[in-house]
Design a protein around this motif. Structure first.
Motif, PDB file in Angstrom:
ATOM      1  N   UNK A  88       3.902   3.691   5.279  1.00  0.00           N
ATOM      2  CA  UNK A  88       2.867   2.651   5.294  1.00  0.00           C
ATOM      3  C   UNK A  88       2.316   2.402   3.887  1.00  0.00           C
ATOM      4  N   UNK A  89       2.220   3.457   3.092  1.00  0.00           N
ATOM      5  CA  UNK A  89       1.760   3.278   1.713  1.00  0.00           C
ATOM      6  C   UNK A  89       2.738   2.415   0.924  1.00  0.00           C
ATOM      7  N   UNK A  90       4.048   2.631   1.128  1.00  0.00           N
ATOM      8  CA  UNK A  90       5.038   1.787   0.451  1.00  0.00           C
ATOM      9  C   UNK A  90       4.956   0.343   0.929  1.00  0.00           C
ATOM     10  N   UNK A  91       4.724   0.137   2.238  1.00  0.00           N
ATOM     11  CA  UNK A  91       4.583  -1.222   2.764  1.00  0.00           C
ATOM     12  C   UNK A  91       3.394  -1.928   2.104  1.00  0.00           C
ATOM     13  N   UNK A 149      -5.855   1.491   3.317  1.00  0.00           N
ATOM     14  CA  UNK A 149      -6.572   2.438   4.166  1.00  0.00           C
ATOM     15  C   UNK A 149      -5.771   2.886   5.358  1.00  0.00           C
ATOM     16  N   UNK A 150      -4.672   2.134   5.690  1.00  0.00           N
ATOM     17  CA  UNK A 150      -3.859   2.486   6.855  1.00  0.00           C
ATOM     18  C   UNK A 150      -2.784   3.430   6.396  1.00  0.00           C
ATOM     19  N   UNK A 151      -2.839   4.634   6.792  1.00  0.00           N
ATOM     20  CA  UNK A 151      -1.840   5.637   6.408  1.00  0.00           C
ATOM     21  C   UNK A 151      -1.247   6.241   7.659  1.00  0.00           C
ATOM     22  N   UNK A 152      -0.011   6.647   7.542  1.00  0.00           N
ATOM     23  CA  UNK A 152       0.615   7.326   8.675  1.00  0.00           C
ATOM     24  C   UNK A 152       0.056   8.728   8.785  1.00  0.00           C
ATOM     25  N   UNK A 153       0.058   9.253   9.985  1.00  0.00           N
ATOM     26  CA  UNK A 153      -0.512  10.590  10.170  1.00  0.00           C
ATOM     27  C   UNK A 153       0.378  11.711   9.668  1.00  0.00           C
ATOM     28  N   UNK A 154       1.393  11.363   8.867  1.00  0.00           N
ATOM     29  CA  UNK A 154       2.289  12.400   8.367  1.00  0.00           C
ATOM     30  C   UNK A 154       1.648  13.116   7.175  1.00  0.00           C
ATOM     31  N   UNK A 195       3.534  -5.336  -0.201  1.00  0.00           N
ATOM     32  CA  UNK A 195       2.744  -6.537   0.086  1.00  0.00           C
ATOM     33  C   UNK A 195       1.853  -6.887  -1.103  1.00  0.00           C
ATOM     34  N   UNK A 196       1.275  -5.885  -1.744  1.00  0.00           N
ATOM     35  CA  UNK A 196       0.448  -6.154  -2.921  1.00  0.00           C
ATOM     36  C   UNK A 196       1.275  -6.760  -4.053  1.00  0.00           C
ATOM     37  N   UNK A 197       2.502  -6.248  -4.253  1.00  0.00           N
ATOM     38  CA  UNK A 197       3.369  -6.802  -5.298  1.00  0.00           C
ATOM     39  C   UNK A 197       3.794  -8.226  -4.977  1.00  0.00           C
ATOM     40  N   UNK A 198       4.036  -8.519  -3.707  1.00  0.00           N
ATOM     41  CA  UNK A 198       4.424  -9.869  -3.324  1.00  0.00           C
ATOM     42  C   UNK A 198       3.260 -10.841  -3.443  1.00  0.00           C
ATOM     43  N   UNK A 199       2.040 -10.364  -3.261  1.00  0.00           N
ATOM     44  CA  UNK A 199       0.877 -11.249  -3.367  1.00  0.00           C
ATOM     45  C   UNK A 199       0.695 -11.801  -4.776  1.00  0.00           C
ATOM     46  N   UNK A 200       1.139 -11.057  -5.777  1.00  0.00           N
ATOM     47  CA  UNK A 200       0.970 -11.498  -7.172  1.00  0.00           C
ATOM     48  C   UNK A 200       2.276 -11.998  -7.770  1.00  0.00           C
ATOM     49  N   UNK A 201       3.323 -12.127  -6.963  1.00  0.00           N
ATOM     50  CA  UNK A 201       4.599 -12.610  -7.473  1.00  0.00           C
ATOM     51  C   UNK A 201       4.532 -14.124  -7.635  1.00  0.00           C
TER      52      UNK A 201
END
Length: 488
Positions: free
Chosen positions: A346-349, A474-479, A353-359
């Motif tokens: 989820x952190x990579x996702x 803020x959304x992280x997997x419970x791993x 998304x953050x990188x695509x927002x500024x592309x």
């Protein structure tokens, strides 16, 4: 008498009669039969009136001449004329001819009577048929009225049934929504259970692994402290154990084939699903394909960065307790292969998304977000992360708009110009292993691609909101977020 004759002359009756005759002659073939008969009767009446006036004058003239004046004239002219006009002419036929004519007349009368009788019988039959037809018509009308009444009743019944059916449908829809809500509630309740079970399974694996390591360390400790020659005899067996391949090395070929197949599935399934979702909001197919291509490239970059960070933490944690002839690098890779679920995808996702927002090469409508294709990004990150555990690792080929088309790396899309040498934009990246291409990508080639790629710079349709990035971070997997020595 002279007055009567003067009136007759003044009225010009004969000239009127002549005019009527000429008019009738002209119109004889134009007017109908009834009109011709009316004209003839009118002329007869006019002639009779004239004859009456002439006989009146004849009477007055004879009266003025006395008892014997004009007698010879009346005898020689009037009486013979009256005899020829009003007496029946003698027939000029013979007796046989008259008998034959009588027989023919009798036969014609008989035929006329027969025809009349047959006509009457036919008329009776027609009247009978007409009566029966009227009766049938009345019965059909009665049946039609009955059918109309049944149709009205059926309509009323159908309307009532339709209302009841609509009520039942609404009730069933409400029940279905309630059932879906219950299912969602149960799914939300089961998600933590699945996470707990996965964590329990991981902990059990780690406990068994640590137990084995502990037993091995204790055995080595006992052998190192024992003065008996047994450890010397058993020492040659240790290198043979350490030379055994790790799990990552044993499963390298199978994992390689599975990941290549999964990469092909991403192109065939997840990419098309993401494209259909984006086409609901973006009409430009070129922009949709660019978004998907950039998402795949950014997902690989984020996954490779996450893999390096994860590997550093694993090596830092394993280095104090690492023993044996195998390298620390192999031990770290083997641990990552065994615990791929610990990857915080989820952190990579969120990073993608953050990188695509500024592309600046892509744009997106303001009412939606790139989270719409998060499924494609998540699965691509997982595949890219697992590809980094291979030796050598799999990566995406470098791609840039306006580059020279390479048939070994790409295949042209269906709407490309097959004689164009330059790439306008990429639909899907190519998968490479070192310098060799494993899976071809897809590109669109058209003439003038370099000019269009330099001149076209899409304007962002919305500004990047930092709250969106914070919401996803803020959304992280419970791993496992940070490795510790106690977990290893």
């Amino acid at each position: 008498m002279a007055d009567t004759l003067r009136r007759l002359v003044n009225t010009s009756s004969f000239s009127v009669l002549q005019d009527k005759l000429e008019s009738w002659y002209k119109d004889y073939h134009v007017i109908s039969c009834d009109q011709n008969l009316n004209r003839c009767c009118e002329l007869i009446e006019l002639t009779a009136k004239l004859q009456g006036q002439l006989f009146t004058i004849l009477n007055f003239t004879a009266t003025e001449g006395g008892h014997y004046a004009g007698v010879d004239t009346l005898k020689t002219r009037l009486l013979p004329w009256l005899g020829t006009c009003f007496s029946m002419a003698r027939p000029s036929v013979t007796d046989d001819t008259s008998l034959q004519l009588m027989q023919e007349s009798v036969q014609k009368d008989r035929k006329i009577r027969e025809l009349s009788a047959s006509h009457e019988s036919d008329m009776q039959k027609i009247e009978t048929q007409l009566c029966s037809t009227r009766l049938q018509l009345d019965s059909v009308k009665a049946e039609l009225s009955d059918t109309q009444m049944e149709l009205d009743e059926t309509k009323n019944t159908s309307a009532t049934t339709l209302l009841a059916t609509e009520d039942e449908i609404l009730q069933l829809k409400a029940d279905l929504r309630a059932a879906h809500e219950q299912v969602e509630i149960y799914k939300r309740k089961l998600d933590p259970l699945d996470d707990y079970e996965r964590q329990i399974r991981l902990l059990r694996d780690e406990v068994s692994y640590l137990t084995t390591e502990k037993a091995m360390l204790q055995e080595r400790l006992v052998r190192s402290r024992s003065p008996s020659p047994m450890p010397r005899r058993s020492r040659p067996s240790s290198p043979r154990r350490s030379e055994s391949p790790t799990r990552a090395q044993l499963t390298h070929s199978s994992r390689h084939a599975r990941l290549v197949s999964r990469f092909s599935d991403l192109y065939a399934v997840e990419r098309l699903e993401a494209q259909s979702l984006l086409r609901r909001y973006i009409e430009d197919l070129e922009m949709v394909q660019k978004i998907i291509f950039i998402a795949a490239m950014e997902a690989f970059q984020a996954a490779k960065l996450a893999y390096r960070q994860f590997k550093l933490r694993v090596r830092k944690t394993l280095s104090p307790s690492h023993l044996g002839s195998e390298s620390l690098e192999d031990a770290a890779v083997d641990y990552i292969v065994r615990n791929l679920d610990l990857y915080d995808v989820q952190a990579s996702v969120n990073d993608v998304i953050s990188a695509m927002n500024v592309n600046p090469r892509i744009s997106f409508p303001p009412e939606v977000d790139f989270v719409l294709i998060s499924t494609l990004i998540r699965e691509t990150c997982r595949v890219a992360f697992a590809m980094q555990t291979l030796d050598p690792s799999l990566d995406l080929a470098f791609a840039s708009d306006g580059e020279l088309y390479n048939d070994n790396k790409y295949r042209r899309s269906y709407d490309s110009e097959f004689t164009a040498p330059l790439v306008v934009y990429h639909v899907w990246p190519a998968l490479v292993e070192g310098d060799s291409v494993i899976v071809k990508g897809e590109a669109v080639t058209r003439r003038g691609a370099l000019w269009r790629s330099r001149s076209s710079s899409p304007v962002r349709s919305r500004s990047v909101s930092p709250t969106r990035t914070l919401a996803f971070s803020g959304i992280r997997s419970p791993s496992l977020g940070r490795l510790t020595a106690s977990r290893l």
